[in-house]
Design a protein around this motif. Structure first.
Motif, short mmCIF file in Angstrom:
data_model
loop_
_atom_site.label_atom_id
_atom_site.label_comp_id
_atom_site.label_asym_id
_atom_site.label_seq_id
_atom_site.Cartn_x
_atom_site.Cartn_y
_atom_site.Cartn_z
N ASP A 88 0.55 -1.55 -0.11
CA ASP A 88 -0.20 -0.15 0.73
C ASP A 88 0.86 1.41 -0.28
N GLY A 89 2.25 0.86 0.22
CA GLY A 89 3.05 2.50 -0.25
C GLY A 89 3.75 2.70 1.06
N LEU A 90 3.00 2.41 2.25
CA LEU A 90 3.81 2.24 3.89
C LEU A 90 5.46 2.01 3.54
N LEU A 91 5.81 2.65 4.51
CA LEU A 91 7.03 2.10 4.28
C LEU A 91 6.93 0.83 5.66
N ASP A 92 7.48 -0.03 6.00
CA ASP A 92 7.63 -0.91 6.83
C ASP A 92 9.20 -1.71 7.17
N PHE A 93 9.54 -1.81 8.41
CA PHE A 93 10.70 -2.29 8.55
C PHE A 93 12.50 -1.87 7.88
N LYS A 118 18.60 1.65 9.01
CA LYS A 118 18.31 3.06 9.94
C LYS A 118 17.48 3.39 11.12
N TRP A 119 18.35 4.64 12.29
CA TRP A 119 17.14 4.90 13.78
C TRP A 119 15.69 5.40 13.02
N ASN A 120 14.72 4.76 13.72
CA ASN A 120 13.66 4.98 13.77
C ASN A 120 13.77 6.58 14.55
N PRO A 148 7.36 0.13 19.62
CA PRO A 148 8.66 -0.16 20.45
C PRO A 148 9.71 0.60 19.51
N LEU A 149 10.37 1.34 19.69
CA LEU A 149 11.80 1.94 18.79
C LEU A 149 12.65 1.70 19.06
N THR A 150 12.56 -0.33 18.35
CA THR A 150 13.98 -0.88 19.29
C THR A 150 14.90 0.00 18.06
N LYS A 151 16.36 -0.43 18.28
CA LYS A 151 17.46 -0.25 17.52
C LYS A 151 18.32 -1.65 16.96
N PRO A 152 18.09 -2.11 15.79
CA PRO A 152 17.08 -1.85 14.79
C PRO A 152 15.50 -1.85 15.61
N ILE A 153 14.92 -1.29 14.26
CA ILE A 153 13.52 -1.50 14.74
C ILE A 153 13.49 -2.81 14.01
N GLY A 154 11.43 -3.09 14.90
CA GLY A 154 10.64 -4.09 14.79
C GLY A 154 10.36 -4.23 12.98
N LYS A 155 9.41 -5.29 12.84
CA LYS A 155 8.70 -5.24 11.62
C LYS A 155 7.19 -4.41 11.91
N GLY A 156 6.56 -3.45 10.80
CA GLY A 156 5.43 -3.27 11.59
C GLY A 156 5.48 -1.29 11.12
N HIS A 184 4.30 2.42 11.39
CA HIS A 184 3.68 3.17 12.75
C HIS A 184 4.02 4.64 11.81
N ASN A 185 3.49 5.52 12.91
CA ASN A 185 2.95 6.88 12.34
C ASN A 185 4.55 7.71 11.99
N VAL A 186 4.82 8.24 12.92
CA VAL A 186 5.79 9.15 12.51
C VAL A 186 6.63 9.41 11.04
N LEU A 187 7.26 7.52 11.07
CA LEU A 187 8.05 7.69 9.65
C LEU A 187 7.81 7.52 8.77
N ASN A 188 6.37 6.76 8.62
CA ASN A 188 4.98 7.15 7.46
C ASN A 188 4.74 8.32 7.43
N ALA A 189 4.66 9.31 8.30
CA ALA A 189 4.52 11.01 7.74
C ALA A 189 4.99 11.61 7.74
N PHE A 190 6.98 11.34 7.72
CA PHE A 190 7.53 11.86 7.46
C PHE A 190 8.11 11.84 6.02
N TRP A 191 7.49 10.17 5.56
CA TRP A 191 7.86 9.45 4.45
C TRP A 191 6.71 9.92 3.16
N TYR A 192 5.73 10.35 4.04
CA TYR A 192 4.27 11.26 2.64
C TYR A 192 4.79 12.69 2.60
N GLY A 193 5.77 13.16 4.11
CA GLY A 193 6.61 14.53 3.38
C GLY A 193 7.33 14.27 3.21
N PHE A 194 7.93 13.17 2.52
CA PHE A 194 9.13 13.31 1.08
C PHE A 194 8.66 12.91 0.01
N LEU A 195 7.72 12.71 -0.25
CA LEU A 195 6.89 12.00 -1.32
C LEU A 195 6.32 13.76 -1.78
#
Length: 664
Positions: free
Chosen positions: A460-465, A469-471, A486-494, A496-507
Motif C-alpha cells: 500500500d506504499g507505507l514504509l515497513d521495517f 536506520k534508527w527510527n 517499540p523504537l528498538t535499534k534496529p527497528i522491528g517489523k510493522g 508506525h505513524n511518525v516515520l510514515n508521516a515523514f515518508w509522505y512529507g518526503f514524497l
C-alpha cells in the motif's frame, strides 16, 4: 617555473595508506588499529617567498584535518569546513593586505586529530597541507617539498572532551615552536615536508565565508584564594585569551563551564558529558595563551600560584558571519526575549557547519540542521551555509543513498526521520533564494534516496521495517508522549505513524522539487496519503494513532499529519487535531518536535495558538528562568541526563514567526 601544488605532509604520514572509515552504521566494521603516536598531532609548516611588486594576491589553502594560517607574523584565518576526501574543501582568500614586496613568511599550524567522531573525517591517516598562491593571476608559491615542517611540541593531551570529540589541551609556552609564526623564527633545524603519496582528494572550493572573530571582556572578575573566577555574561564559542607572567614551569589550571555550582564555582564537568579542564605551562617570560580547539562556555576559573600575574584575560569569540535581517512583529516582551535568546544561539552556534552543539559532539546533524539552518537563513536572508549543509548531506550518499544523519565526519550514524526531511529543506531554500540550479544539482540525490526507501514499501506504499536506520520519533526518549511502537535499534517489523508521516512529507516535497525541474512526480503521494489515513486514523477518537494496530495517539502522531496537509480537506478534523495539540502543549514533546508543531499550526492558519504555546511557562521561558543565554537541548536542565545547554535545534520561533518565511 612553479609547479602544481602537492599534498604535503609530515614525513611520518607520507607512506601511509588512507583508512576507509566509511560504512553503513549497522555493519560493525573493525577499523585497523590507529597508532597512538599519530593522534593529536599539531604539525607546523613554514615557507619563505620573495615577491616583486603586485596588485592582487589570492590564496587557495586547505588542510586535513584543519589549519590556522599566519602571513608575515599575522593571524589570517582558519579552516576548512569539514568535508569528504571525494569533495574536499579549500578556502579561497584575498591575502593582498598581508603581503609585502620582498620577503614573505607563510606559517601554517595544521592539526590531525586521529579520532573517530562527528567533528571531522579523521582517524583515517590522511594528513596534508594544500597551498597555492597566485599574484595577479600567476601562481608563485605552492605546497611542495621546499616547505619546512615540524611537530609542535607545545600541545599535549590532558584528557578528552565529550564523546571522543576533542583532546583537552595542555599548552606549554616554553616550547621551541611557541613563536613559529613570527617572521624572524629560526626553522633551520626543521625537516622538509614530504608528499602524501597516497592522497586521494578531489578539491572543491568552499562555498561559504570564513569565520569572523571578536573579543568579549569578562562582565565580572572575582579574585579568589586560588586565582580568578570570570563571568563573560553570555555563553559563546571560542577560546580563552590570556596574558600571564610567572616562573618557568608554573602551571595555570583552567576550568570552563556553561553554569555555576551552588557554591559559585564553575561547573567544569558539564552536564553534557564534557570535562572542561585544561592546563597552561608558563615560560618565565610574558606569555600569551594559544588555545587551538574551540569550546562553548560562559564561565572560567584560573588556578595559579601567588607568583603568577594575569595581565589580561578575554574571550575570543568565533562564528560564521552574521547580520540580522529578519523582522518579527510582536509587542510581547516575553516573545522578544525568546527571539533574542534564539538569535544569539544561532549567531554563536553556527561555525564552519551547523553544529548540533558546540560542546559535546560538534557535529552537523541533518535533523538539527532542519531547524538551525532554516533559523540562520531566516535571520540573515543568506542561504549559502544552508546550501552547503544540504550539499554535504547529499555527498554522504556514497556511504548510503538513503543519506547519513551526520556529515561530514568519520562517525557513521543513520536516522531515517532525518533523511526523509532532505527534499523539504531543498524546497524551503528555493522559496528563499529561487536558485533553480541548486535544485537541479540536488535532484539526483533525492531520486536515489527515493529509490532507497522504496525498497521498504509494502503493497500500500507505507514504509515497513526500515531497520538499517534508527527510527527516532523524538529526543530524548522520555518526550515521546507514550508513543505506542517499540523504537528498538534496529527497528522491528510493522508500520508506525511518525516515520510514515515523514515518508509522505518526503514524497510531497519530492513532487514539488520534481515540478520545479520539469520532471514527472513520484506517482506515490496520493496512494501513501490514503494508506496513511486507513492505517492510522481512528474514527472513534478522531485522532491519528501511533501504530496500525494500536489505539494510542501521541501528540507526535498528529503534529505531522497537520504539518503535511493530510487534514486540509476536513475543517472539523483539522480543528480537532489543533485542539488536541494545544491541550497537550509543547512540553509533551521534545524541543526537536516542537518545531514541527509550531510550523504545523502556523501553516494551518493557527498562528495565535502557536504564539500561546510558545509562551507557555514550561518551554523557552523555562530555559530563561534557568539562566539560559543560549537555547537548551531539552526544555529544562534536568530533563535529560546529559543535556546540552547550547543546542541550536531549539530555535524554531525564529523560523515560524519571521515575516514572509515559509514555516516548513
Amino acid at each position: 617555473m612553479t609547479c602544481e601544488p602537492k599534498f604535503i605532509c609530515h614525513p611520518d604520514f607520507s607512506e601511509l595508506a588512507p583508512v576507509n572509515v566509511f560504512h553503513k552504521e549497522n555493519l560493525k566494521t573493525e577499523l585497523p588499529e590507529h597508532p597512538d603516536r599519530l593522534k593529536n598531532r599539531h604539525i607546523l609548516f613554514r615557507k619563505k617567498t620573495v615577491l616583486g611588486s603586485f596588485g592582487q594576491a589570492k590564496l587557495k589553502i586547505s588542510a586535513d584535518d584543519h589549519f590556522k594560517l599566519y602571513i608575515n607574523g599575522k593571524y589570517v584565518t582558519e579552516g576548512p569546513a569539514p568535508s569528504y576526501p571525494s569533495a574536499y574543501y579549500f578556502c579561497e582568500l584575498d591575502v593582498t593586505e598581508f603581503l609585502n614586496r620582498g620577503e614573505n613568511i607563510f606559517a601554517v599550524h595544521t592539526y590531525y586529530q586521529g579520532l573517530i567522531n562527528r567533528v571531522w573525517v579523521s582517524g583515517d591517516l590522511r594528513q596534508m597541507l594544500f597551498f597555492e598562491l597566485q599574484i595577479d593571476g600567476k601562481t608563485v608559491c605552492v605546497s611542495d617539498t621546499d616547505w619546512k615542517c615540524r611537530y609542535h611540541s607545545g600541545y599535549t593531551e590532558c584528557g578528552k572532551i565529550g564523546y571522543d570529540t576533542a583532546f583537552a589541551e595542555c599548552y606549554d609556552s616554553s616550547s621551541p615552536e611557541a613563536f613559529f609564526y613570527r617572521i624572524d623564527f629560526d626553522d633551520s633545524d626543521w625537516k622538509y615536508a614530504a608528499v602524501f603519496k597516497n592522497a586521494d582528494y578531489s578539491m572543491v572550493k568552499q562555498p561559504t565565508e570564513q569565520l569572523v572573530y571578536s573579543e568579549i571582556e569578562p562582565k565580572t572578575v572575582e579574585k579568589t584564594d586560588f586565582g580568578l573566577r570570570l563571568d563573560f555574561g553570555q555563553e559563546a564559542v571560542g577560546y580563552l585569551y590570556a596574558v600571564a607572567k610567572g616562573k618557568s614551569g608554573d602551571t595555570v589550571l583552567m576550568r570552563f563551564g556553561e553554569e555555576q555550582n551552588d557554591d559559585g564555582g564553575v561547573r567544569y564537568k558539564l552536564r553534557c558529558n564534557c570535562n572542561y579542564e585544561e592546563k597552561w605551562i608558563l615560560s618565565g617570560k610574558t606569555d600569551t595563551l594559544m588555545q587551538y580547539d574551540y569550546k562553548a562556555f560562559r564561565y572560567a576559573e584560573l588556578y595559579f600560584s601567588p607568583d603568577t600575574e594575569i595581565i589580561d584575560v578575554k574571550m575570543t569569540v568565533r562564528h560564521y558571519p552574521f547580520e540580522l535581517k529578519a523582522r518579527y512583529r510582536t509587542d510581547i516582551p516575553d516573545l522578544n526575549r525568546i527571539i533574542n535568546l534564539c538569535a544569539d544561539t544561532v549567531k554563536y552556534g553556527t561555525q564552519e557547519v551547523f553544529v548540533d552543539c558546540p560542546t559535546r559532539e560538534k557535529g552537523q546533524y541533518l535533523g538539527d540542521a532542519s531547524v538551525s539552518a532554516r533559523a540562520h537563513a531566516a535571520l540573515t536572508g543568506d542561504t549559502r551555509m544552508f546550501k552547503k549543509a544540504v550539499t554535504d548531506f547529499c555527498r554522504s550518499s556514497f556511504i548510503c543513498p538513503g543519506i547519513m544523519a551526520v556529515s561530514t565526519s568519520s562517525l557513521m550514524q543513520e536516522i531515517a526521520d532525518y533523511s526523509l526531511q532532505l527534499p523539504a529543506m531543498i524546497c524551503w531554500i528555493y522559496s528563499i533564494d529561487r536558485d533553480i540550479e541548486f535544485v537541479r544539482a540536488a535532484e539526483p540525490f533525492i531520486t536515489n534516496e527515493l529509490d532507497y526507501f522504496r525498497k521498504y514499501m509494502r503493497g500500500d506504499g507505507l514504509l515497513d521495517f526500515v531497520n538499517e536506520k534508527w527510527n527516532l520519533v523524538d529526543w530524548p526518549d522520555n518526550f515521546r508522549d507514550g508513543y505506542d511502537f517499540p523504537l528498538t535499534k534496529p527497528i522491528g517489523k510493522g508500520v508506525h505513524n511518525v516515520l510514515n508521516a515523514f515518508w509522505y512529507g518526503f514524497l510531497k516535497s519530492a513532487d514539488e522539487l520534481y515540478s520545479l525541474v520539469g520532471k514527472p512526480e513520484t506517482g506515490l503521494t496520493a496512494r501513501v496519503a490514503l494508506s496513511f489515513e486507513n492505517a492510522f486514523y481512528s474514527e472513534k477518537t478522531g485522532l491519528y494513532c501511533d501504530s496500525e494496530r494500536g489505539e494510542h495517539s501521541a501528540v507526535h502522531s498528529n503534529v505531522l499529519p497537520l504539518l503535511f496537509g493530510l487534514c486540509d480537506s476536513d475543517t472539523e478534523k483539522l480543528d480537532r487535531i489543533v485542539h488536541f495539540i494545544e491541550s497537550k502543549g509543547l512540553t509533551s514533546m521534545g524541543v526537536y518536535m516542537s518545531y514541527f508543531a509550531l510550523a504545523a499550526l502556523v501553516r494551518a492558519g493557527k498562528s495565535e495558538t502557536a504564539y500561546k504555546m510558545t509562551l507557555s511557562p514550561g518551554c523557552w521561558l523555562n530555559m530563561l528562568s534557568e539562566g539560559a543565554t543560549t537555547t537548551f537541548e531539552a526544555w529544562g536542565k534536568n530533563q535529560k541526563w546529559n543535556t546540552s545547554l547550547f543546542h541550536p535545534w531549539a530555535t524554531a520561533p525564529l523560523i515560524v514567526f519571521a515575516d514572509g518565511i515559509r514555516p516548513y
